[in-house]
Design an enzyme around this catalytic site. Structure first.
Site, PDB file in Angstrom:
ATOM      1  N   GLY A  17       0.952  -1.152  -0.025  1.00 49.21           N
ATOM      2  CA  GLY A  17      -0.070  -0.027  -0.095  1.00 49.21           C
ATOM      3  C   GLY A  17       0.858   1.367   0.102  1.00 49.21           C
ATOM      4  CG  ASN A  19       6.399   5.871  -1.727  1.00 47.69           C
ATOM      5  OD1 ASN A  19       5.767   6.920  -1.494  1.00 47.69           O
ATOM      6  ND2 ASN A  19       7.448   5.404  -0.945  1.00 47.69           N
ATOM      7  CB  THR A 141      14.957  -1.221  -9.638  1.00 47.15           C
ATOM      8  OG1 THR A 141      14.408  -0.269  -8.438  1.00 47.15           O
ATOM      9  CG2 THR A 141      14.634  -0.581 -11.025  1.00 47.15           C
ATOM     10  CG  HIS A 209      23.471   1.671  -1.275  1.00 52.61           C
ATOM     11  ND1 HIS A 209      22.074   1.128  -1.587  1.00 52.61           N
ATOM     12  CD2 HIS A 209      23.704   2.731  -1.869  1.00 52.61           C
ATOM     13  CE1 HIS A 209      21.726   1.986  -2.492  1.00 52.61           C
ATOM     14  NE2 HIS A 209      22.814   2.804  -2.662  1.00 52.61           N
TER      15      HIS A 209
HETATM   16  P1  NAD Z   1       6.998   1.668   0.635  1.00 50.05           P
HETATM   17  O1  NAD Z   1       8.084   1.986   1.815  1.00 50.05           O
HETATM   18  O2  NAD Z   1       6.159   2.732   0.359  1.00 50.05           O
HETATM   19  O3  NAD Z   1       5.835   0.726   1.458  1.00 50.05           O
HETATM   20  C1  NAD Z   1       5.135   0.870   2.501  1.00 50.05           C
HETATM   21  C2  NAD Z   1       3.974  -0.067   2.608  1.00 50.05           C
HETATM   22  O4  NAD Z   1       4.421  -1.268   2.798  1.00 50.05           O
HETATM   23  C3  NAD Z   1       3.172   0.350   3.714  1.00 50.05           C
HETATM   24  O5  NAD Z   1       2.010   1.363   3.122  1.00 50.05           O
HETATM   25  C4  NAD Z   1       2.459  -0.985   3.973  1.00 50.05           C
HETATM   26  O6  NAD Z   1       1.426  -1.144   3.113  1.00 50.05           O
HETATM   27  C5  NAD Z   1       3.611  -2.183   3.561  1.00 50.05           C
HETATM   28  N1  NAD Z   1       4.007  -2.649   4.659  1.00 50.05           N
HETATM   29  C6  NAD Z   1       5.152  -1.969   5.524  1.00 50.05           C
HETATM   30  N2  NAD Z   1       5.343  -3.036   6.581  1.00 50.05           N
HETATM   31  C7  NAD Z   1       4.351  -3.894   6.322  1.00 50.05           C
HETATM   32  C8  NAD Z   1       4.430  -5.211   7.080  1.00 50.05           C
HETATM   33  N3  NAD Z   1       4.996  -5.688   8.080  1.00 50.05           N
HETATM   34  N4  NAD Z   1       3.309  -5.888   6.505  1.00 50.05           N
HETATM   35  C9  NAD Z   1       2.812  -5.734   5.482  1.00 50.05           C
HETATM   36  N5  NAD Z   1       2.972  -4.556   4.676  1.00 50.05           N
HETATM   37  C10 NAD Z   1       3.588  -3.683   5.148  1.00 50.05           C
HETATM   38  O7  NAD Z   1       7.743   0.765  -0.344  1.00 50.05           O
HETATM   39  P2  NAD Z   1       7.732   1.537  -1.887  1.00 50.05           P
HETATM   40  O8  NAD Z   1       8.604   2.851  -1.964  1.00 50.05           O
HETATM   41  O9  NAD Z   1       6.627   1.279  -2.592  1.00 50.05           O
HETATM   42  O10 NAD Z   1       8.952   0.458  -2.355  1.00 50.05           O
HETATM   43  C11 NAD Z   1       8.418  -0.905  -2.638  1.00 50.05           C
HETATM   44  C12 NAD Z   1       9.871  -1.253  -3.451  1.00 50.05           C
HETATM   45  O11 NAD Z   1      10.110  -0.830  -4.335  1.00 50.05           O
HETATM   46  C13 NAD Z   1      11.073  -1.476  -2.354  1.00 50.05           C
HETATM   47  O12 NAD Z   1      11.859  -2.887  -2.876  1.00 50.05           O
HETATM   48  C14 NAD Z   1      11.889  -0.324  -2.749  1.00 50.05           C
HETATM   49  O13 NAD Z   1      13.357  -0.617  -2.541  1.00 50.05           O
HETATM   50  C15 NAD Z   1      11.425  -0.524  -4.275  1.00 50.05           C
HETATM   51  N6  NAD Z   1      11.882   0.836  -4.957  1.00 50.05           N
HETATM   52  C16 NAD Z   1      11.243   2.006  -4.645  1.00 50.05           C
HETATM   53  C17 NAD Z   1      11.340   3.119  -5.123  1.00 50.05           C
HETATM   54  C18 NAD Z   1      10.498   4.550  -4.817  1.00 50.05           C
HETATM   55  O14 NAD Z   1      10.696   5.449  -5.660  1.00 50.05           O
HETATM   56  N7  NAD Z   1       9.609   4.550  -4.244  1.00 50.05           N
HETATM   57  C19 NAD Z   1      12.271   3.285  -6.245  1.00 50.05           C
HETATM   58  C20 NAD Z   1      13.121   2.258  -6.451  1.00 50.05           C
HETATM   59  C21 NAD Z   1      12.990   0.783  -5.787  1.00 50.05           C
END
Ligand code: NAD
Length: 400
Positions: A17, A19, A141, A209
Protein backbone atom coordinates in the site's frame (compact mmCIF):
# COMPACT_ATOMS: atom_id res chain seq x y z
CA UNK A 1 -12.13 3.27 -20.84
CA UNK A 2 -12.05 2.77 -24.61
CA UNK A 3 -11.67 -0.35 -26.77
CA UNK A 4 -8.06 0.61 -27.39
CA UNK A 5 -7.16 0.36 -23.72
CA UNK A 6 -4.12 -1.93 -23.93
CA UNK A 7 -4.74 -3.65 -20.59
CA UNK A 8 -8.49 -4.11 -21.01
CA UNK A 9 -9.67 -7.47 -19.70
CA UNK A 10 -6.51 -8.07 -17.64
CA UNK A 11 -6.47 -8.11 -13.86
CA UNK A 12 -3.44 -6.88 -11.95
CA UNK A 13 -3.03 -7.47 -8.22
CA UNK A 14 -0.71 -5.15 -6.32
CA UNK A 15 0.41 -6.39 -2.91
CA UNK A 16 1.38 -3.39 -0.82
CA UNK A 17 0.00 0.00 0.00
CA UNK A 18 3.02 2.30 -0.35
CA UNK A 19 4.63 4.56 -2.97
CA UNK A 20 5.08 1.91 -5.65
CA UNK A 21 1.63 0.43 -5.06
CA UNK A 22 0.06 3.82 -5.68
CA UNK A 23 2.03 4.22 -8.94
CA UNK A 24 1.18 0.73 -10.23
CA UNK A 25 -2.49 1.18 -9.34
CA UNK A 26 -2.78 4.55 -11.07
CA UNK A 27 -0.80 3.60 -14.18
CA UNK A 28 -2.45 0.20 -14.78
CA UNK A 29 -5.99 1.43 -14.07
CA UNK A 30 -5.42 4.25 -16.58
CA UNK A 31 -4.48 1.61 -19.18
CA UNK A 32 -7.79 -0.14 -18.60
CA UNK A 33 -6.68 -3.00 -16.31
CA UNK A 34 -8.81 -4.20 -13.42
CA UNK A 35 -6.60 -3.29 -10.48
CA UNK A 36 -6.83 -5.09 -7.15
CA UNK A 37 -4.76 -3.91 -4.19
CA UNK A 38 -4.04 -6.13 -1.18
CA UNK A 39 -2.73 -4.76 2.09
CA UNK A 40 -3.23 -6.40 5.48
CA UNK A 41 -3.87 -3.02 7.11
CA UNK A 42 -7.52 -1.98 7.47
CA UNK A 43 -6.61 1.69 8.01
CA UNK A 44 -4.86 1.73 4.63
CA UNK A 45 -7.85 0.07 2.91
CA UNK A 46 -10.17 2.65 4.50
CA UNK A 47 -8.09 5.52 3.14
CA UNK A 48 -8.02 4.10 -0.41
CA UNK A 49 -11.80 3.59 -0.32
CA UNK A 50 -12.71 6.92 1.28
CA UNK A 51 -14.97 8.87 -1.09
CA UNK A 52 -14.72 6.13 -3.77
CA UNK A 53 -11.69 4.55 -5.41
CA UNK A 54 -9.63 6.96 -7.52
CA UNK A 55 -5.89 7.25 -8.12
CA UNK A 56 -4.24 10.28 -9.69
CA UNK A 57 -0.70 10.14 -11.07
CA UNK A 58 1.13 13.47 -11.36
CA UNK A 59 4.00 13.57 -13.89
CA UNK A 60 7.04 15.89 -14.05
CA UNK A 61 5.78 17.56 -17.26
CA UNK A 62 2.75 18.87 -15.39
CA UNK A 63 0.28 16.33 -16.80
CA UNK A 64 -1.80 13.96 -14.69
CA UNK A 65 -4.12 10.98 -15.12
CA UNK A 66 -6.91 9.78 -12.87
CA UNK A 67 -8.34 6.28 -12.99
CA UNK A 68 -10.26 3.86 -10.79
CA UNK A 69 -8.76 0.76 -9.19
CA UNK A 70 -11.40 -1.97 -8.90
CA UNK A 71 -10.84 -3.34 -5.40
CA UNK A 72 -8.70 -2.52 -2.37
CA UNK A 73 -8.99 -5.06 0.41
CA UNK A 74 -7.45 -6.84 3.40
CA UNK A 75 -8.99 -10.11 2.12
CA UNK A 76 -6.30 -12.04 0.22
CA UNK A 77 -8.83 -14.43 -1.34
CA UNK A 78 -10.93 -11.64 -2.85
CA UNK A 79 -7.75 -9.83 -3.91
CA UNK A 80 -6.41 -12.88 -5.80
CA UNK A 81 -9.66 -13.78 -7.59
CA UNK A 82 -9.32 -13.75 -11.39
CA UNK A 83 -5.81 -12.29 -11.30
CA UNK A 84 -3.57 -12.56 -14.38
CA UNK A 85 -0.51 -10.98 -12.83
CA UNK A 86 0.37 -10.06 -9.23
CA UNK A 87 3.20 -7.75 -8.19
CA UNK A 88 4.52 -7.65 -4.64
CA UNK A 89 5.68 -4.07 -4.19
CA UNK A 90 6.85 -3.92 -0.59
CA UNK A 91 9.97 -3.54 1.51
CA UNK A 92 11.94 -6.77 1.03
CA UNK A 93 11.45 -8.11 4.55
CA UNK A 94 7.67 -8.44 3.94
CA UNK A 95 7.88 -10.28 0.60
CA UNK A 96 7.51 -13.81 1.96
CA UNK A 97 4.54 -12.89 4.15
CA UNK A 98 2.72 -11.20 1.30
CA UNK A 99 3.46 -14.01 -1.19
CA UNK A 100 2.10 -16.53 1.32
CA UNK A 101 -1.02 -14.43 2.01
CA UNK A 102 -2.24 -14.22 -1.58
CA UNK A 103 -0.39 -17.06 -3.33
CA UNK A 104 -2.68 -19.94 -2.34
CA UNK A 105 -5.68 -18.14 -3.88
CA UNK A 106 -4.14 -17.28 -7.27
CA UNK A 107 -5.67 -18.90 -10.35
CA UNK A 108 -3.58 -21.69 -11.84
CA UNK A 109 -1.15 -20.29 -14.43
CA UNK A 110 -1.15 -16.77 -12.98
CA UNK A 111 2.08 -14.79 -12.68
CA UNK A 112 3.37 -13.42 -9.38
CA UNK A 113 6.59 -11.57 -8.74
CA UNK A 114 8.43 -9.11 -6.55
CA UNK A 115 10.09 -5.76 -7.14
CA UNK A 116 13.74 -6.37 -6.20
CA UNK A 117 14.31 -9.16 -3.71
CA UNK A 118 17.52 -11.19 -4.29
CA UNK A 119 15.74 -14.41 -5.30
CA UNK A 120 17.66 -16.98 -7.36
CA UNK A 121 14.64 -18.95 -8.57
CA UNK A 122 11.18 -19.69 -7.21
CA UNK A 123 11.17 -18.68 -3.55
CA UNK A 124 11.99 -21.91 -1.66
CA UNK A 125 9.40 -21.14 1.03
CA UNK A 126 8.60 -24.34 2.94
CA UNK A 127 4.99 -25.47 2.38
CA UNK A 128 4.33 -22.99 -0.46
CA UNK A 129 3.24 -25.70 -2.91
CA UNK A 130 1.03 -23.19 -4.73
CA UNK A 131 4.24 -21.73 -6.23
CA UNK A 132 4.44 -24.77 -8.54
CA UNK A 133 1.22 -23.81 -10.33
CA UNK A 134 2.24 -20.22 -11.11
CA UNK A 135 5.03 -18.38 -12.89
CA UNK A 136 7.26 -16.56 -10.44
CA UNK A 137 9.10 -13.47 -11.65
CA UNK A 138 11.25 -10.61 -10.44
CA UNK A 139 11.46 -7.02 -11.69
CA UNK A 140 14.94 -5.54 -11.20
CA UNK A 141 13.57 -2.39 -9.59
CA UNK A 142 10.52 -0.13 -9.50
CA UNK A 143 9.89 1.38 -12.97
CA UNK A 144 9.55 4.84 -11.45
CA UNK A 145 10.82 7.06 -8.70
CA UNK A 146 7.48 7.45 -6.95
CA UNK A 147 6.32 9.27 -3.84
CA UNK A 148 2.73 9.10 -2.69
CA UNK A 149 1.16 12.53 -2.41
CA UNK A 150 -2.17 11.93 -0.70
CA UNK A 151 -2.51 8.47 0.79
CA UNK A 152 -4.85 6.26 -1.23
CA UNK A 153 -5.60 9.06 -3.71
CA UNK A 154 -2.55 10.39 -5.52
CA UNK A 155 1.10 9.81 -6.28
CA UNK A 156 3.94 11.79 -7.83
CA UNK A 157 5.80 9.97 -10.58
CA UNK A 158 9.14 11.73 -10.34
CA UNK A 159 10.79 9.84 -13.16
CA UNK A 160 10.18 6.81 -15.40
CA UNK A 161 13.00 4.44 -16.34
CA UNK A 162 13.30 3.54 -20.00
CA UNK A 163 13.69 -0.18 -19.33
CA UNK A 164 13.63 -2.51 -16.31
CA UNK A 165 14.64 -6.18 -16.72
CA UNK A 166 12.51 -9.12 -15.62
CA UNK A 167 13.59 -12.64 -14.81
CA UNK A 168 11.38 -15.62 -14.13
CA UNK A 169 11.09 -19.16 -12.87
CA UNK A 170 10.63 -21.18 -15.01
CA UNK A 171 13.34 -19.19 -16.82
CA UNK A 172 11.63 -19.66 -20.18
CA UNK A 173 8.56 -17.67 -19.07
CA UNK A 174 10.40 -14.32 -18.94
CA UNK A 175 9.17 -13.34 -22.43
CA UNK A 176 5.56 -13.97 -21.43
CA UNK A 177 6.01 -11.94 -18.23
CA UNK A 178 7.65 -9.16 -20.21
CA UNK A 179 4.75 -9.07 -22.69
CA UNK A 180 2.19 -9.02 -19.90
CA UNK A 181 3.96 -6.16 -18.10
CA UNK A 182 4.26 -4.15 -21.29
CA UNK A 183 0.49 -4.48 -21.76
CA UNK A 184 -0.49 -3.69 -18.19
CA UNK A 185 2.13 -1.07 -17.32
CA UNK A 186 3.42 0.08 -20.72
CA UNK A 187 5.36 3.32 -21.15
CA UNK A 188 8.67 1.47 -20.69
CA UNK A 189 10.21 -1.83 -21.75
CA UNK A 190 10.64 -4.89 -19.54
CA UNK A 191 13.47 -6.79 -21.29
CA UNK A 192 13.65 -10.47 -20.33
CA UNK A 193 16.77 -11.42 -18.33
CA UNK A 194 18.30 -14.88 -18.62
CA UNK A 195 17.33 -15.92 -15.10
CA UNK A 196 16.66 -14.68 -11.57
CA UNK A 197 20.03 -15.88 -10.26
CA UNK A 198 21.91 -13.51 -12.53
CA UNK A 199 19.37 -10.67 -12.37
CA UNK A 200 18.84 -10.60 -8.61
CA UNK A 201 20.84 -12.79 -6.26
CA UNK A 202 24.26 -12.41 -7.89
CA UNK A 203 23.81 -8.74 -8.82
CA UNK A 204 27.23 -7.26 -8.01
CA UNK A 205 25.68 -3.78 -7.66
CA UNK A 206 24.45 -4.87 -4.25
CA UNK A 207 27.93 -4.09 -2.90
CA UNK A 208 27.58 -0.35 -3.52
CA UNK A 209 25.75 0.88 -0.43
CA UNK A 210 27.36 -1.43 2.17
CA UNK A 211 30.74 -0.80 0.50
CA UNK A 212 30.46 2.98 0.73
CA UNK A 213 29.21 2.80 4.33
CA UNK A 214 32.09 0.52 5.35
CA UNK A 215 34.74 2.43 3.41
CA UNK A 216 33.88 5.74 4.97
CA UNK A 217 32.68 4.75 8.44
CA UNK A 218 34.57 1.65 9.59
CA UNK A 219 37.42 3.89 10.79
CA UNK A 220 35.13 6.61 12.14
CA UNK A 221 36.25 7.60 15.65
CA UNK A 222 32.83 8.77 16.84
CA UNK A 223 33.47 12.51 16.42
CA UNK A 224 30.23 14.11 15.19
CA UNK A 225 30.23 15.65 11.69
CA UNK A 226 29.47 19.32 11.00
CA UNK A 227 27.64 18.26 7.84
CA UNK A 228 26.80 15.00 6.14
CA UNK A 229 29.55 13.93 3.70
CA UNK A 230 28.68 13.27 0.09
CA UNK A 231 27.76 9.62 -0.40
CA UNK A 232 28.73 8.61 -3.96
CA UNK A 233 30.60 11.73 -5.00
CA UNK A 234 32.62 11.57 -1.76
CA UNK A 235 34.02 8.07 -2.38
CA UNK A 236 37.72 8.24 -1.46
CA UNK A 237 40.63 5.99 -2.48
CA UNK A 238 40.18 3.57 0.41
CA UNK A 239 36.42 3.23 -0.16
CA UNK A 240 36.98 2.63 -3.86
CA UNK A 241 39.53 -0.09 -3.02
CA UNK A 242 37.08 -1.81 -0.64
CA UNK A 243 34.26 -1.64 -3.19
CA UNK A 244 36.47 -2.99 -5.97
CA UNK A 245 37.60 -5.86 -3.74
CA UNK A 246 33.96 -6.75 -2.92
CA UNK A 247 33.00 -6.41 -6.57
CA UNK A 248 35.89 -8.65 -7.66
CA UNK A 249 34.68 -11.35 -5.25
CA UNK A 250 31.16 -11.22 -6.73
CA UNK A 251 32.47 -11.50 -10.28
CA UNK A 252 34.89 -14.29 -9.36
CA UNK A 253 32.01 -16.17 -7.70
CA UNK A 254 29.94 -15.76 -10.86
CA UNK A 255 32.89 -17.06 -12.93
CA UNK A 256 33.24 -20.07 -10.64
CA UNK A 257 29.52 -20.93 -10.94
CA UNK A 258 29.81 -20.51 -14.70
CA UNK A 259 32.82 -22.88 -14.71
CA UNK A 260 30.80 -25.47 -12.79
CA UNK A 261 27.62 -24.97 -14.86
CA UNK A 262 28.77 -23.86 -18.32
CA UNK A 263 25.23 -24.04 -19.76
CA UNK A 264 23.92 -21.47 -17.28
CA UNK A 265 23.61 -17.98 -18.73
CA UNK A 266 24.99 -15.54 -16.15
CA UNK A 267 25.56 -12.69 -18.60
CA UNK A 268 23.36 -10.38 -16.52
CA UNK A 269 26.04 -10.36 -13.80
CA UNK A 270 28.40 -7.55 -14.75
CA UNK A 271 31.08 -5.63 -12.83
CA UNK A 272 29.75 -2.64 -10.92
CA UNK A 273 31.83 -0.19 -12.95
CA UNK A 274 30.40 -1.53 -16.22
CA UNK A 275 26.90 -1.27 -14.79
CA UNK A 276 27.57 2.32 -13.70
CA UNK A 277 28.88 3.30 -17.15
CA UNK A 278 25.94 1.58 -18.91
CA UNK A 279 23.31 3.05 -16.58
CA UNK A 280 24.56 6.65 -16.46
CA UNK A 281 26.40 7.12 -19.77
CA UNK A 282 27.20 10.75 -20.46
CA UNK A 283 26.23 11.83 -16.96
CA UNK A 284 29.68 10.59 -15.86
CA UNK A 285 32.30 13.19 -16.69
CA UNK A 286 35.48 11.23 -15.85
CA UNK A 287 35.19 7.52 -16.59
CA UNK A 288 38.90 6.80 -16.15
CA UNK A 289 38.67 5.02 -12.78
CA UNK A 290 36.20 3.41 -10.40
CA UNK A 291 36.48 6.33 -7.97
CA UNK A 292 36.25 9.08 -10.60
CA UNK A 293 33.23 7.40 -12.24
CA UNK A 294 31.27 7.68 -8.97
CA UNK A 295 32.70 11.08 -8.00
CA UNK A 296 31.83 12.74 -11.32
CA UNK A 297 28.40 11.20 -11.94
CA UNK A 298 26.08 14.20 -12.02
CA UNK A 299 23.09 11.96 -11.27
CA UNK A 300 24.62 11.51 -7.79
CA UNK A 301 25.12 15.24 -7.23
CA UNK A 302 24.41 16.32 -3.67
CA UNK A 303 23.40 12.88 -2.35
CA UNK A 304 24.73 12.59 1.18
CA UNK A 305 25.26 9.98 3.88
CA UNK A 306 22.18 9.22 5.97
CA UNK A 307 22.74 11.08 9.24
CA UNK A 308 20.87 12.06 12.39
CA UNK A 309 21.47 14.72 15.02
CA UNK A 310 24.25 13.77 17.43
CA UNK A 311 22.66 12.97 20.82
CA UNK A 312 25.36 14.85 22.80
CA UNK A 313 26.20 17.61 20.33
CA UNK A 314 23.17 19.60 19.16
CA UNK A 315 23.55 20.85 15.58
CA UNK A 316 26.14 18.20 14.77
CA UNK A 317 25.51 14.92 12.99
CA UNK A 318 26.29 11.23 13.42
CA UNK A 319 25.74 8.45 10.86
CA UNK A 320 22.38 6.71 10.68
CA UNK A 321 23.27 3.04 10.46
CA UNK A 322 19.64 1.92 10.78
CA UNK A 323 18.92 2.85 7.16
CA UNK A 324 18.19 0.76 4.07
CA UNK A 325 21.81 0.98 2.88
CA UNK A 326 22.55 -1.51 5.67
CA UNK A 327 19.14 -2.75 6.90
CA UNK A 328 18.13 -3.95 3.39
CA UNK A 329 21.34 -4.19 1.37
CA UNK A 330 23.15 -6.37 3.90
CA UNK A 331 20.57 -9.10 4.81
CA UNK A 332 18.88 -9.03 1.36
CA UNK A 333 21.99 -8.18 -0.63
CA UNK A 334 25.54 -9.11 0.25
CA UNK A 335 24.49 -11.80 2.76
CA UNK A 336 22.69 -13.57 -0.09
CA UNK A 337 25.83 -13.43 -2.25
CA UNK A 338 27.87 -14.69 0.72
CA UNK A 339 25.36 -17.52 1.22
CA UNK A 340 25.72 -18.58 -2.41
CA UNK A 341 29.51 -18.39 -2.08
CA UNK A 342 29.28 -20.65 0.94
CA UNK A 343 27.33 -23.37 -0.89
CA UNK A 344 29.83 -23.13 -3.75
CA UNK A 345 32.73 -23.32 -1.26
CA UNK A 346 34.14 -20.04 -2.53
CA UNK A 347 35.96 -17.69 -0.10
CA UNK A 348 34.79 -14.06 0.10
CA UNK A 349 36.98 -12.39 2.76
CA UNK A 350 35.91 -8.84 1.87
CA UNK A 351 32.20 -9.57 1.89
CA UNK A 352 32.71 -11.36 5.23
CA UNK A 353 34.52 -8.35 6.68
CA UNK A 354 31.83 -5.87 5.61
CA UNK A 355 28.98 -8.13 6.82
CA UNK A 356 30.70 -8.55 10.20
CA UNK A 357 31.12 -4.78 10.54
CA UNK A 358 27.57 -3.98 9.42
CA UNK A 359 25.91 -6.55 11.67
CA UNK A 360 27.63 -4.92 14.66
CA UNK A 361 25.93 -1.62 13.81
CA UNK A 362 22.58 -3.31 13.18
CA UNK A 363 22.68 -5.29 16.44
CA UNK A 364 22.36 -8.54 14.46
CA UNK A 365 24.39 -11.68 14.02
CA UNK A 366 24.42 -13.13 10.51
CA UNK A 367 28.01 -14.30 10.14
CA UNK A 368 30.24 -16.03 12.66
CA UNK A 369 33.85 -16.12 11.50
CA UNK A 370 33.48 -16.93 7.80
CA UNK A 371 30.23 -18.93 8.11
CA UNK A 372 26.61 -17.81 7.94
CA UNK A 373 25.62 -19.47 11.20
CA UNK A 374 24.54 -16.38 13.16
CA UNK A 375 21.38 -16.42 15.25
CA UNK A 376 19.65 -13.82 13.04
CA UNK A 377 20.03 -15.68 9.74
CA UNK A 378 16.23 -16.02 9.56
CA UNK A 379 16.10 -12.25 9.00
CA UNK A 380 18.05 -12.55 5.74
CA UNK A 381 17.45 -14.14 2.34
CA UNK A 382 20.54 -16.36 2.42
CA UNK A 383 19.86 -19.83 0.94
CA UNK A 384 20.93 -21.28 4.32
CA UNK A 385 17.84 -19.74 5.90
CA UNK A 386 15.74 -22.09 3.77
CA UNK A 387 17.86 -25.13 4.73
CA UNK A 388 19.82 -25.05 1.46
CA UNK A 389 23.32 -26.13 2.41
CA UNK A 390 24.83 -27.84 -0.63
CA UNK A 391 25.56 -26.75 -4.18
CA UNK A 392 23.24 -29.46 -5.55
CA UNK A 393 20.35 -28.25 -3.40
CA UNK A 394 21.04 -24.67 -4.40
CA UNK A 395 21.17 -25.38 -8.12
CA UNK A 396 17.99 -27.46 -7.93
CA UNK A 397 16.32 -24.45 -6.35
CA UNK A 398 17.85 -22.01 -8.86
CA UNK A 399 17.01 -24.06 -11.93
CA UNK A 400 13.48 -25.07 -10.88
P1 NAD B 1 6.95 1.74 0.82
O1 NAD B 1 7.98 2.01 1.85
O2 NAD B 1 6.15 2.90 0.33
O3 NAD B 1 5.95 0.63 1.38
C1 NAD B 1 5.19 0.96 2.50
C2 NAD B 1 4.02 0.01 2.55
O4 NAD B 1 4.50 -1.30 2.85
C3 NAD B 1 3.04 0.35 3.64
O5 NAD B 1 2.11 1.31 3.18
C4 NAD B 1 2.39 -0.99 3.88
O6 NAD B 1 1.33 -1.18 2.97
C5 NAD B 1 3.48 -1.97 3.54
N1 NAD B 1 4.06 -2.59 4.74
C6 NAD B 1 5.01 -2.07 5.54
N2 NAD B 1 5.30 -2.92 6.56
C7 NAD B 1 4.49 -3.99 6.37
C8 NAD B 1 4.32 -5.20 7.08
N3 NAD B 1 5.02 -5.50 8.18
N4 NAD B 1 3.40 -6.09 6.60
C9 NAD B 1 2.71 -5.83 5.46
N5 NAD B 1 2.83 -4.69 4.75
C10 NAD B 1 3.72 -3.80 5.21
O7 NAD B 1 7.63 0.96 -0.40
P2 NAD B 1 7.86 1.47 -1.88
O8 NAD B 1 8.52 2.81 -1.88
O9 NAD B 1 6.60 1.26 -2.63
O10 NAD B 1 8.97 0.43 -2.36
C11 NAD B 1 8.61 -0.90 -2.72
C12 NAD B 1 9.83 -1.54 -3.37
O11 NAD B 1 10.25 -0.76 -4.49
C13 NAD B 1 11.04 -1.62 -2.44
O12 NAD B 1 11.75 -2.81 -2.76
C14 NAD B 1 11.87 -0.41 -2.84
O13 NAD B 1 13.25 -0.61 -2.56
C15 NAD B 1 11.61 -0.39 -4.34
N6 NAD B 1 11.87 0.92 -4.93
C16 NAD B 1 11.11 2.00 -4.62
C17 NAD B 1 11.36 3.21 -5.24
C18 NAD B 1 10.50 4.43 -4.98
O14 NAD B 1 10.72 5.44 -5.65
N7 NAD B 1 9.54 4.38 -4.09
C19 NAD B 1 12.41 3.32 -6.19
C20 NAD B 1 13.17 2.19 -6.49
C21 NAD B 1 12.87 0.99 -5.86
Amino acid sequence: MSDSDPAKGLTLLICGGGNGAHAFAGVAAHRGANVHVYTPFQNEVDQWNAGGLNMTCYYPDGTSTTAKPTLVTTDPKAAAAGVDIAIVCLPTFVHEQSLCDVGPYLPEGAMIGTIEGAWWGRPPIPGADWLKKVTFFGIRTLPWAARLKEYGKSVEILGTKTAVEVGSSPMSHAFAVSEMLEKVIGSLRFPPAANLLGLFALDAGQIIHPGVMYGRLSDWDGTPFDEAPLFYQGIDDRTAEVMQAMDAECIALKDEIKRLFPQLDLSDVIPTLQWLHDAYGDQIQDRSSFKSSFNTNTAYKGLKFPMKEAPDAPGKLVPLFDYRYLTADVPYGIVVIKGIAEVVGFPTPWLDKVIAWAQGHLGKEFIVGDKLTGKDLAETRAPQKFGIATLDEFMQSALA
